[in-house]
Scaffold this motif. Structure first.
Motif, PDB file in Angstrom:
ATOM      1  N   VAL A   1      -8.168  20.831-160.463  1.00 50.98           N
ATOM      2  CA  VAL A   1      -8.645  19.469-160.742  1.00 50.98           C
ATOM      3  C   VAL A   1      -8.083  18.871-162.035  1.00 50.98           C
ATOM      4  O   VAL A   1      -8.211  17.669-162.260  1.00 50.98           O
ATOM      5  N   CYS A   2      -7.479  19.664-162.895  1.00 49.09           N
ATOM      6  CA  CYS A   2      -6.949  19.094-164.146  1.00 49.09           C
ATOM      7  C   CYS A   2      -5.702  18.257-163.842  1.00 49.09           C
ATOM      8  O   CYS A   2      -5.144  18.308-162.740  1.00 49.09           O
TER       9      CYS A   2
ATOM     10  N   GLY B   1       0.839  18.851-159.354  1.00 47.89           N
ATOM     11  CA  GLY B   1       1.686  19.919-158.818  1.00 47.89           C
ATOM     12  C   GLY B   1       2.306  20.781-159.900  1.00 47.89           C
ATOM     13  O   GLY B   1       3.285  21.479-159.645  1.00 47.89           O
ATOM     14  N   ARG B   2       1.763  20.714-161.110  1.00 47.14           N
ATOM     15  CA  ARG B   2       2.284  21.551-162.214  1.00 47.14           C
ATOM     16  C   ARG B   2       1.231  22.588-162.585  1.00 47.14           C
ATOM     17  O   ARG B   2       0.800  22.692-163.730  1.00 47.14           O
TER      18      ARG B   2
ATOM     19  N   LEU C   1       0.868  24.887-165.632  1.00 48.05           N
ATOM     20  CA  LEU C   1       0.354  24.422-166.926  1.00 48.05           C
ATOM     21  C   LEU C   1      -1.151  24.154-166.877  1.00 48.05           C
ATOM     22  O   LEU C   1      -1.696  23.505-167.782  1.00 48.05           O
ATOM     23  N   CYS C   2      -1.847  24.644-165.857  1.00 42.77           N
ATOM     24  CA  CYS C   2      -3.288  24.389-165.680  1.00 42.77           C
ATOM     25  C   CYS C   2      -4.072  24.591-166.981  1.00 42.77           C
ATOM     26  O   CYS C   2      -3.806  25.514-167.748  1.00 42.77           O
ATOM     27  N   ASP C   3      -5.065  23.700-167.193  1.00 44.78           N
ATOM     28  CA  ASP C   3      -5.891  23.776-168.402  1.00 44.78           C
ATOM     29  C   ASP C   3      -6.914  24.915-168.352  1.00 44.78           C
ATOM     30  O   ASP C   3      -7.458  25.290-169.397  1.00 44.78           O
TER      31      ASP C   3
ATOM     32  N   THR D   1       4.322  28.444-160.518  1.00 43.19           N
ATOM     33  CA  THR D   1       3.504  27.809-159.489  1.00 43.19           C
ATOM     34  C   THR D   1       3.611  28.662-158.230  1.00 43.19           C
ATOM     35  O   THR D   1       4.562  29.444-158.072  1.00 43.19           O
ATOM     36  N   ARG D   2       2.647  28.481-157.330  1.00 42.51           N
ATOM     37  CA  ARG D   2       2.739  29.227-156.073  1.00 42.51           C
ATOM     38  C   ARG D   2       3.982  28.816-155.284  1.00 42.51           C
ATOM     39  O   ARG D   2       4.571  29.616-154.570  1.00 42.51           O
ATOM     40  N   ARG D   3       4.381  27.564-155.460  1.00 39.14           N
ATOM     41  CA  ARG D   3       5.598  27.109-154.789  1.00 39.14           C
ATOM     42  C   ARG D   3       6.815  27.890-155.296  1.00 39.14           C
ATOM     43  O   ARG D   3       7.690  28.268-154.517  1.00 39.14           O
TER      44      ARG D   3
END
Ligand SMILES: [Zn+2]
Ligand SMILES: [Zn+2]
Length: 327
Positions: free
Chosen positions: A93-94, A100-101, A104-106, A279-281
């Motif tokens: 949700v951040c 899609g980054r 870098l999730c908070d 990322t999972r991608r």
């Protein structure tokens, strides 16, 4: 289950027996077949990364087989072979996740750092962050792909499409990404610790067109350079090795301080960039690429109980390629 546990940074890991963990909703429990040893593990054990969840089971290059399935998981069968990377969970949700980054999730969790990892005979994983691996290749050969390969892939993408690629630190990530770069038609220039002629020979054997010490100038201007060695002093050296507009990509999570250098070494649109997480991608893309170009992993295996020895050998540069723990 058995595990090698970090109770206090700076102290050796301790062999520990625990009850098997029970998978929660959305989770899988894996029987670990192999877990790679990454330089990040060394930074955690040495206390250079300062927020591990202690006591901690390190390890984020995990290959295992599904042993128990939590509520709500679909798409996985008992016995299926699965890979587990560094990225254990993101918030979804951040601003970064939404764009899609998710690297870098908070509010992320990281395997073997803020959640228990694979220096163990069993591990829990969120099914949404695991990768199905299929049956080709041994567990030990696949394990280093889960971080060395995957972060290596992200750093190669950030290095851009240039043909002449410098690799500083020809270890687990370097030897894998050199193979991908060659398959893409690039020329690889390998820089090792000064005087490490064994690793220079290993790099030439892996197809590098040139291999030498990191204190040597590049034989010709490079389009980009990737730093896998955690040595800040290499940043200005790499900047001097790249052409105008060239990129220097720092792939590690921790590095010694970068010394001051003249602005003219950065001038002419050279750039320095770090790489954070995955990322999972990235994971799906890289595992397909590794499969397609028939990547060969050079591994040294250690029994799980000898994890401290594997870490010491990594610190001292005593093996080429990647170390892998086998329970
Ligand atoms: Zn997030
Ligand atoms: Zn790693």
């Amino acid at each position: 289950m058995q595990a090698m546990v970090l109770y206090r940074p700076g102290a050796p890991l301790v062999w520990t027996e625990r009850p098997d963990p029970v998978p929660g909703p959305g989770q899988l429990r894996l029987r670990v077949g192999a877990c790679g040893v990454c330089r990040t593990d060394l930074h955690i054990v040495d206390g250079e990364l300062d927020s591990p969840s202690l006591p901690l089971i390190p390890g984020h290059e995990i290959v295992g087989r599904v042993d128990a399935i939590g509520a709500g998981v679909t798409g996985y069968a008992p016995g299926e072979r699965v890979g587990v990377p560094w990225l254990a969970r993101t918030c979804g949700v951040c601003a970064y996740c939404v764009q899609g980054r998710e690297n870098l999730c908070d509010a992320p969790l990281y395997t073997g750092y803020t959640r228990d990892g694979g220096y163990a005979s069993a591990v829990l994983v969120d099914a949404a962050y695991a990768f199905p691996l299929g049956e080709q290749g041994s567990d030990a050969a696949l394990a280093p792909l889960l971080c060395a390969g995957l972060i290596g892939w992200r750093s190669l993408m950030l290095a851009g499409p240039g043909q002449r690629l410098g690799i500083y630190g020809y270890g687990a990530a370097g030897h894998l990404i050199a193979q991908v770069a060659r398959a893409q038609g690039r020329l690889v220039y390998a820089f090792t610790r000064p005087g490490d002629t064994a690793t220079q020979a290993f790099a030439r054997g892996g197809g590098a067109v040139w291999a030498g010490g990191s204190d040597e100038p590049a034989p010709e201007p490079l389009d980009a350079a990737i730093l896998y060695a955690p040595v800040g002093a290499l940043v200005p050296l790499a900047l001097r090795a790249v052409r105008k507009g060239g990129r220097v990509v720092c792939a590690g999570i921790h590095m010694s301080d970068i010394p001051a250098f003249p602005y003219r070494w950065l001038w002419e649109e050279r750039s320095v960039q770090s790489v954070a997480n995955l990322t999972r991608r990235d994971g799906r893309e890289f595992l397909a690429v590794a499969h397609a170009c028939g990547i060969v992993t050079h591994t040294t295996t250690y029994p799980l109980a000898r994890a401290n020895e594997a870490l010491a050998d990594l610190r001292a540069g005593r093996y080429d390629g990647a170390a892998v723990l086998v329970p």
